[in-house]
Design a protein around this motif. Structure first.
Motif, PDB file in Angstrom:
ATOM      1  N   UNK A   1       1.050  -1.310  -0.029  1.00 47.27           N
ATOM      2  CA  UNK A   1       0.019   0.071  -0.033  1.00 47.27           C
ATOM      3  C   UNK A   1       0.976   1.180   0.001  1.00 47.27           C
ATOM      4  N   UNK A   2       1.964   1.419   0.796  1.00 50.79           N
ATOM      5  CA  UNK A   2       2.919   2.514   0.836  1.00 50.79           C
ATOM      6  C   UNK A   2       3.608   2.586  -0.538  1.00 50.79           C
ATOM      7  N   UNK A   3       3.937   1.336  -1.117  1.00 48.86           N
ATOM      8  CA  UNK A   3       4.574   1.659  -2.524  1.00 48.86           C
ATOM      9  C   UNK A   3       3.569   2.026  -3.448  1.00 48.86           C
ATOM     10  N   UNK A   4       2.293   1.787  -3.464  1.00 48.17           N
ATOM     11  CA  UNK A   4       1.324   2.538  -4.351  1.00 48.17           C
ATOM     12  C   UNK A   4       1.240   3.964  -4.002  1.00 48.17           C
ATOM     13  N   UNK A   5       1.248   4.440  -2.759  1.00 52.51           N
ATOM     14  CA  UNK A   5       0.943   5.871  -2.448  1.00 52.51           C
ATOM     15  C   UNK A   5       2.361   6.594  -2.683  1.00 52.51           C
TER      16      UNK A   5
ATOM     17  N   UNK B   1      11.024   5.975  -0.781  1.00 49.47           N
ATOM     18  CA  UNK B   1      10.646   6.407   0.314  1.00 49.47           C
ATOM     19  C   UNK B   1       9.823   5.199   1.313  1.00 49.47           C
ATOM     20  N   UNK B   2      10.014   4.048   0.781  1.00 47.14           N
ATOM     21  CA  UNK B   2       9.895   2.855   1.674  1.00 47.14           C
ATOM     22  C   UNK B   2      10.713   2.491   2.781  1.00 47.14           C
ATOM     23  N   UNK B   3      10.378   2.695   3.926  1.00 42.53           N
ATOM     24  CA  UNK B   3      11.260   2.497   5.052  1.00 42.53           C
ATOM     25  C   UNK B   3      10.551   1.626   6.324  1.00 42.53           C
ATOM     26  N   UNK B   4      11.387   0.956   6.908  1.00 37.72           N
ATOM     27  CA  UNK B   4      10.772   0.083   7.957  1.00 37.72           C
ATOM     28  C   UNK B   4       9.961   0.702   9.016  1.00 37.72           C
ATOM     29  N   UNK B   5      10.334   1.929   9.531  1.00 34.10           N
ATOM     30  CA  UNK B   5       9.602   2.654  10.311  1.00 34.10           C
ATOM     31  C   UNK B   5       8.193   3.015   9.650  1.00 34.10           C
TER      32      UNK B   5
ATOM     33  N   UNK C   1       6.116  -0.207   9.586  1.00 32.51           N
ATOM     34  CA  UNK C   1       5.643  -0.575  10.881  1.00 32.51           C
ATOM     35  C   UNK C   1       4.600   0.166  11.338  1.00 32.51           C
ATOM     36  N   UNK C   2       4.718   1.650  10.952  1.00 33.42           N
ATOM     37  CA  UNK C   2       3.646   2.334  11.448  1.00 33.42           C
ATOM     38  C   UNK C   2       2.249   2.154  10.799  1.00 33.42           C
ATOM     39  N   UNK C   3       2.148   1.719   9.703  1.00 35.52           N
ATOM     40  CA  UNK C   3       1.113   1.305   8.703  1.00 35.52           C
ATOM     41  C   UNK C   3       0.304   0.108   9.184  1.00 35.52           C
ATOM     42  N   UNK C   4       1.506  -0.800   9.692  1.00 37.78           N
ATOM     43  CA  UNK C   4       0.800  -1.967  10.124  1.00 37.78           C
ATOM     44  C   UNK C   4       0.321  -1.757  11.613  1.00 37.78           C
ATOM     45  N   UNK C   5       0.736  -0.835  12.285  1.00 41.19           N
ATOM     46  CA  UNK C   5       0.520  -0.634  13.696  1.00 41.19           C
ATOM     47  C   UNK C   5       1.357  -1.298  14.842  1.00 41.19           C
ATOM     48  N   UNK C   6       2.497  -1.660  14.376  1.00 37.91           N
ATOM     49  CA  UNK C   6       3.555  -2.151  15.306  1.00 37.91           C
ATOM     50  C   UNK C   6       4.810  -1.656  15.245  1.00 37.91           C
TER      51      UNK C   6
END
Length: 208
Positions: A32-36, A42-46, A49-54
């Motif tokens: 989803x982030x890649x699409x946005x 701009x794809x980062x671990x942080x 994680x924020x997008x998943x909620x973990x």
């Protein structure tokens, strides 16, 4: 608020043995982030994680670093593409061998048009040579091989080709990619309705 506390808000912890579900959630969020973002820069671990909620540490239990996350995302997206092509092919009867090839390439183009960020990442990382002079391999070539197998079935069913099945698959794939790339390059993304008729003409041209 500490990141591990903030990230965990609003999410139910997976029960023991549900690690694969979390891995899937991570990959879906990365997609989803890649699409946005329109690309992987701009794809980062942080961010994932924020997008998943973990907490970011939870991602490291499944992916050792960002490169491994991107690699996992690529495998995930290629699996989605292959499943889409398989479902499209199997939606038609086994005797409609030409229609089944067209259905596969239609599914490929639809995936590429609907997921431009994913598509660019997949093309850039879909094939490589394990050693100098060796045959290239990778998931992108697996997709072309699937098309080649479809053309082989066409020949077996009495639909001769102008070229070999492998060459026919390459010609149709490259032509379809060019048409999709043109669609992506236009800012208002016009002309999507012309992609399927174009690839249908390509398919028709490789038959004798």
């Amino acid at each position: 608020m500490p990141e591990n506390v903030e990230a965990g808000i609003g999410r139910t912890r997976n029960r023991w043995g549900e690690g694969e579900r979390l891995r899937g959630e991570i990959l879906e969020a990365a997609g989803r982030l890649l699409a946005e973002l329109g690309g992987e820069d701009g794809l980062t671990i942080r961010g994932v994680a924020r997008a998943v909620g973990i907490a970011p540490a939870s991602i490291y239990q499944h992916f050792s670093d960002r490169a491994e996350l991107v690699s996992g995302l690529l495998a995930h997206e290629y699996a989605r593409l292959r499943e889409s092509m398989r479902a499209a092919e199997e939606s038609l009867g086994e005797t409609d061998v030409v229609g089944r090839v067209r259905a596969q390439i239609h599914a490929y183009c639809a995936f590429a048009m609907e997921n431009p960020g994913h598509y660019r990442l997949m093309l850039a990382n879909g094939a490589s040579r394990p050693a100098p002079g060796a045959r290239a391999e990778g998931p992108l070539l697996d997709v072309i091989d699937r098309l080649a197998a479809g053309f082989e079935r066409c020949v077996e069913a009495g639909h001769p080709l102008r070229v070999t099945p492998g060459r026919a698959a390459a010609v149709v794939f490259v032509g379809a990619h060019g048409r999709v790339a043109l669609f992506h390059s236009v800012l208002n993304r016009t002309g999507a309705e012309l992609v399927e008729p174009f690839v249908d003409e390509l398919v028709a041209l490789v038959f004798a």
